[in-house]
Design an enzyme around this catalytic site. Structure first.
Site, PDB file in Angstrom:
ATOM      1  CD  GLU A   1      -9.698  33.270  14.592  1.00 50.04           C
ATOM      2  OE1 GLU A   1      -8.679  33.961  14.443  1.00 50.04           O
ATOM      3  OE2 GLU A   1      -9.970  32.286  13.883  1.00 50.04           O
TER       4      GLU A   1
ATOM      5  CE  LYS B   1      -9.224  37.735  12.452  1.00 49.60           C
ATOM      6  NZ  LYS B   1      -8.710  36.361  12.589  1.00 49.60           N
TER       7      LYS B   1
END
Lengths: 757, 757
Positions: free
Chosen positions: A481, A591
């Site tokens: 993300e 991430k």
């Protein structure tokens, strides 16, 4: 091996207690109760006092800051349904509390053989009397609607006045913390009382939700030591009910109070009140039987599921803990899934994500296929909502499963990091295939699986297109993300390719058994369409960079500057809490595992060199700010023969919630990571792969371990894999002989096959 | 030529009246009042009854559906500040209304020489008396704080009872329409009364905003025909004040009531009440003088500004209308800008966008440079807020101007289509340069302009990076909001290149005049930094596709499928109201000119062939769902010699608000398109270009026009350009001789130079 997780003489502060509320929660996949203190906490304490039912939700508004067409403007939220935990106790008129410095010998225990949590302590009154207090709680795995709280009290050195007030309160709110974006921020009262009865000491409360119009009933009945029975009275006020005992505790005498709670809801029962009373009636007074059943259930569970690790540290216990938490979290009725926090807290509002399919289902498919089937069944049941979701996003065919949901409708607020994660379709398709490959459950494939594969494949055809001879997928978001709305995300394209390929295979499978025509007609599938699937899968663009010899995460990933890790202070992690999304998007920073995850799931998709180069490349860029990352890096490291790295990532994954490494376990456990830690061994160190051509292993063992072993079910057989520093063995415990691959070599497994590492 | 826009015998329904409220609004760049009906409308009527002050706003919450780091969670909103329009009239006790079928000879007039709107009609009472009613309104361009409403009444055929109630009401709310995403949805009361006086017939109301703590004062005084004066009474109730007259109207007699309103606010005046009373005192009773001043002001304005078109249709009047609306909209005090809807309505909440710099400033720089300077001054005044905005987005240096704002702080809710439009920096830098090139205002450049150029250039260095030898800019959004968060948006990169180039040029300009050191030191600019700017500008990636010979809108634009225009029903436009953003992002479809706009602004950036191919390519893909599009296509078409297309796009632009072609002129005018329609002639048909090497023209005229002419100021000179079907001429009206380019040829302009087309 005793499977007991125990905490002794722990600190009594907000943070520790919030964490314990999670770690010592009791759940059974349907009903979850946080490990709150029966006697309560002062009002200023930050506590999440909660009872949750899997799939029980209300719908709340989620206003968009700018109204764009077809954005989601309301969302499901898992409700805190009732507080039946409260038991206030007064000794000689003094209120018992853990917080006043009079508590000693604190001990909290989670017994994973018994399926019971216990809190015991010694407490002394102002006049110096010593009291022993013990609470035991259980959410029954066998009787999913039943919860029990057993409270035992003993005064060692004198007679003592005793007052008990045991409550049930229906009108509760959800936890809210406006400062933390990862938990809900709604604290409106969403439950409205519909029934309130107090009959023969049984308190029955039924409430209805505001928008979803679901009902939940909680019925509570108290069992008491004989001498207490006459001194009990009941009182009801404002949709709460209190049972009060006033009497005394004789020196050395043990008094016992058992609270039996039955919980039913209208998603499962036509008449929740009637059902709750019936369940309560069946169980009341049978605590010992309930305990016994629970232990038997778990014995069978561990028999099938136990992943046993022998090391010098507590990794073995941590693994048991993780497996137990998965069992507590997984819905088993086909109308609910597995929340990312299980039933242990309100983080992510009880939503189901891809965590289930990619991180939890492998464990279930290996050990408890009927539970895996329930999870897949939940998705199948929401197919129509997924079709509506696809339409909202402008697709003319196919289904698009929601990125986050309870009911099956999309509940993502920020679509670039939510609805745009189209890989959810590929994830679910992947789980369908893996379940089928592991179990050989053709009936499932024919009844539900193939339909999911076809409908998800159709969406890929609508979202993607041909460009310069390749099939490309633009404007989606991959698992990472920290980069949103990209073109040709490697993971997404790889999973779409698998999905499309298997849609064709499923059609052929059904066709081979003469079962294709019904589905073909019902879904209106033409042979041209299937051909199109195959062609698109074949032509799927999987980004590759010649210069670096790696797979770029997406088309433009490599054109961005690498994040300045050197000058990023430690306190700025997780980055998402400290940097504007655009700032993250514009850098090479991940991430979590994204391309690397594809290497695990789609074994053999790239050459070893490419995977190795990519692994090393992404390793430098990945913050593991998501709990879904370390386990994947461990698995892929193990498969690439990077044993030390595999061991190290395993270490970062295995104890994550026990040591609160993400700092937010207080909001709930991280079920995906728990499933992931299981996979690090089965799919990582043991190198298990399951494809159409069968099952295979390539076992290795970290240098500092003595052994590990686990059992799995495969195509109706039971296999046991044991690995120690000397050798690895695979045994066929039950079922017909089969060929397996060991380090790529076919081996016939009859009774016992051993290989040396 | 009389500059009168007139509507006769129009329908009286909601839609028509909302539109007229906009078209007949009175504004002067500071104060705007919608053309509401003095006598009011029934409550169920959808009306936007409003008074607005440029730059007067409150701050309201804008909750994000998911909290991500540093997202904007509150926004400025232009406030409706007071209702002083209301005048209720009763004839023989019968309430006057336009809606009861008794009104005739309806006529609304906007006189753009006088600067006055008028509404006149005949009305008959139930007993058959004929009344003539006329309202005139004016927002004074000379006395910006003054607004007047003149009401004249005459009964033609009999004596008639007359009652008048004239109100001022302080506690008003903003318009809200939850069904339309393009207008505000906040209808909370944000104004709180602080002062309420009624003295000698003067009603003074002061209110304060809730969050921004700004004060606004409105003072109202009534001037009456002599015979009315004794029969007037005043009444105040709940922060509103009413002047009431009760008497009669003799046959044939004309009664006149004039409402003088002074409006002041605390952003401009330390003591708004005192200031309002003072302004009121200066103007009261001087209506004729106010009218005269207004006419003189406009005479001078038209003298400088008039763009005269002679055609068979009403294009000439429409152009005058557009120019007049721009004058009404543009702030002139340096503390406010120009809202996208001017002061005519609440669409887009009174926010300022890039519309000002790219679509409106060219008109101002050509005709009213002091107003252009005020607009640029507003941006300069918000430089610190732009620096904070850049920091919030993770930039270590430079400033990032907000995509939408009143106060100067970013007010975009959905950042992918808001804050991500980094081209706003390039747009402002472009306007700085164009103003400088048009006026030669070196003092401005030294004092403010250069600083803006340096600080915006710094941001490009921080947002962009080198990749394979080219300077690339990733994850931004270009003007075309149908594709968001893209890499190397052609327009953005082109404007960054221009910005960087001009930052270097500005430094050199100042340096040449010995004025660089102060700024150099204050901003800490090194020669390496300037070199870096130059190098990045040089290396800027401007996407080009060999196969098509066009400039792709961004790196991946061409890999997407073309929107299925054929199967898109007419009622599905504008697409943004009917398709999910992701669906739009994933197709080749443009809301508006994007790459094509770059061709206009950065004259000569590509070869004619490339521009022509691109123009034709994008023409097929552009829906013109934005009002900022047609004018740009017209200009570029004209420059490419596509005369018919230029004429056709001009036609789509020129009357846009008059015919309500976007369907939402009721919410306010489209100022950018109005500026754009001006540019279609000056920059399009007349082919004006202004660069460092001077000014040039390449005039052409549409086949169906007789002539057009306009005057512009250039470097202290006044030029007149006249074009008819026979010839084009450029005359030097005042100032020193200069060289100009005519169709690329240098021509000395002394007195009069003519060229034949």
């Amino acid at each position: 091996m005793k499977k007991i997780y125990r905490l002794k003489d722990f600190p009594i502060d907000e943070k520790a207690l919030m964490l314990q509320e999670t770690l010592f929660h009791n759940a059974n996949g349907y009903l979850g109760v946080r490990g709150n203190l029966e006697e309560g906490l002062p009002q200023e304490f930050n506590t999440m006092r909660g009872t949750y039912l899997n799939g029980f939700y209300d719908v709340i508004p989620m206003k968009q800051s700018e109204s764009l067409c077809n954005l989601v403007e309301e969302k499901d939220t898992m409700l805190n349904v009732a507080d039946f935990q409260s038991i206030e106790i007064f000794f000689d008129g003094e209120r018992f509390s853990m917080l006043d410095g009079r508590a000693e010998q604190l001990c909290r225990t989670l017994d994973m053989d018994a399926g019971i949590t216990e809190r015991s302590l010694a407490w002394h009154t102002n006049s110096g009397k010593h009291i022993q207090i013990c609470f035991r709680r259980m959410a029954s795995f066998v009787r999913k609607n039943m919860f029990t709280i057993e409270c035992r009290l003993k005064c060692l050195d004198a007679d003592c006045g005793l007052d008990i007030h045991s409550h049930q309160k229906a009108l509760v709110r959800n936890y809210s913390n406006p400062a933390d974006p990862r938990v809900g921020q709604n604290n409106k009262l969403l439950l409205h009382p519909t029934v309130h009865l107090l009959e023969n000491g049984t308190s029955v409360l039924e409430c209805e939700t505001t928008v979803s119009s679901l009902k939940v009933c909680t019925a509570v009945q108290h069992e008491l030591s004989r001498k207490m029975r006459e001194s009990i009275s009941y009182d009801e006020i404002e949709h709460s009910c209190t049972a009060s005992y006033s009497g005394s505790l004789k020196k050395g005498e043990e008094l016992r109070l058992v609270k039996y709670i039955a919980v039913c809801d209208s998603r499962r029962e036509a008449e929740p009140v009637k059902a709750a009373l019936s369940y309560l009636g069946e169980s009341f007074g049978e605590l010992d039987e309930l305990y016994e059943e629970q232990a038997e259930y778990l014995e069978s569970f561990w028999e099938r599921s136990l992943l046993h690790i022998e090391t010098d540290d507590d990794s073995g216990l941590a693994m048991v803990f993780n497996q137990y938490q998965l069992l507590q979290s997984v819905g088993s009725d086909g109308i609910c899934g597995t929340a990312s926090k299980g039933l242990s807290g309100e983080g992510y509002e009880g939503h189901y994500f891809w965590d289930t399919e990619i991180y939890i289902l492998p464990f279930l498919s290996c050990t408890n296929p009927e539970l895996a089937r329930c999870q897949l069944g939940y998705r199948y049941a929401t197919l129509e909502l997924a079709r509506e979701n696809a339409k909202l996003l402008g697709h003319k065919k196919g289904v698009l499963f929601p990125w986050r949901t309870v009911s099956g409708r999309e509940c993502s607020g920020f679509f670039p990091a939510g609805s745009a994660q189209y890989h959810i379709n590929g994830d679910i398709a992947y789980a369908v295939v893996q379940y089928y490959l592991m179990t050989g459950d053709f009936e499932y494939m024919a009844k539900e699986g193939a339909e999911i594969l076809i409908e998800t494949a159709r969406l890929w055809m609508d979202v993607g297109n041909y460009s310069k001879g390749k099939f490309v997928i633009n404007d989606v978001t991959g698992p990472d993300e920290y980069t949103c709305i990209v073109n040709n995300n490697y993971y997404t394209n790889a999973s779409a390719k698998y999905n499309l390929t298997w849609a064709v295979k499923a059609a052929r499978l059904l066709s081979d058994r003469g079962m294709w025509q019904e589905l073909e007609a019902r879904l209106g599938v033409s042979s041209e369409e299937l051909e199109g699937f195959g062609k698109a899968a074949e032509a799927m663009l999987l980004p590759y960079d010649e210069a670096l010899g790696i797979n770029p995460q997406d088309d433009s990933f490599l054109s961005k500057p690498i994040w300045d890790f050197e000058n990023t202070p430690k306190e700025n992690y997780p980055l998402l809490l400290h940097y504007h999304p655009l700032c993250l998007y514009r850098h090479q920073v991940c991430k979590q595992a994204d391309t690397v995850l594809a290497y695990f799931l789609f074994d053999g998709i790239e050459s070893r060199e490419t995977m190795l180069s990519s692994f090393e490349y992404y390793e430098k860029l990945t913050t593991h700010d998501s709990s879904l990352s370390n386990c994947v890096f461990s698995i892929v490291a193990a498969r690439l023969g990077l044993k030390d790295k595999a061991r190290s990532y395993f270490g970062d994954s295995i104890r994550s919630d026990l040591v609160n490494s993400y700092g937010n376990t207080g909001d709930g456990i991280h079920t995906a990571n728990m499933g992931g830690s299981y996979m690090t061994i089965v799919y990582g160190f043991a190198g298990m792969t399951v494809t159409e051509s069968g099952i295979g292993f390539a076992p290795s063992i970290p240098d500092d371990w003595r052994s590990y072993s686990f059992r799995i079910g495969y195509m109706g057989r039971s296999l046991e894999i044991s690995v120690n520093t000397e050798k690895a063995s695979v045994r066929l415990l039950s079922g017909e002989a089969l060929d397996i691959r060991l380090f790529g070599q076919l081996v016939r497994l009859n009774d016992k096959t051993e290989v040396s590492i």
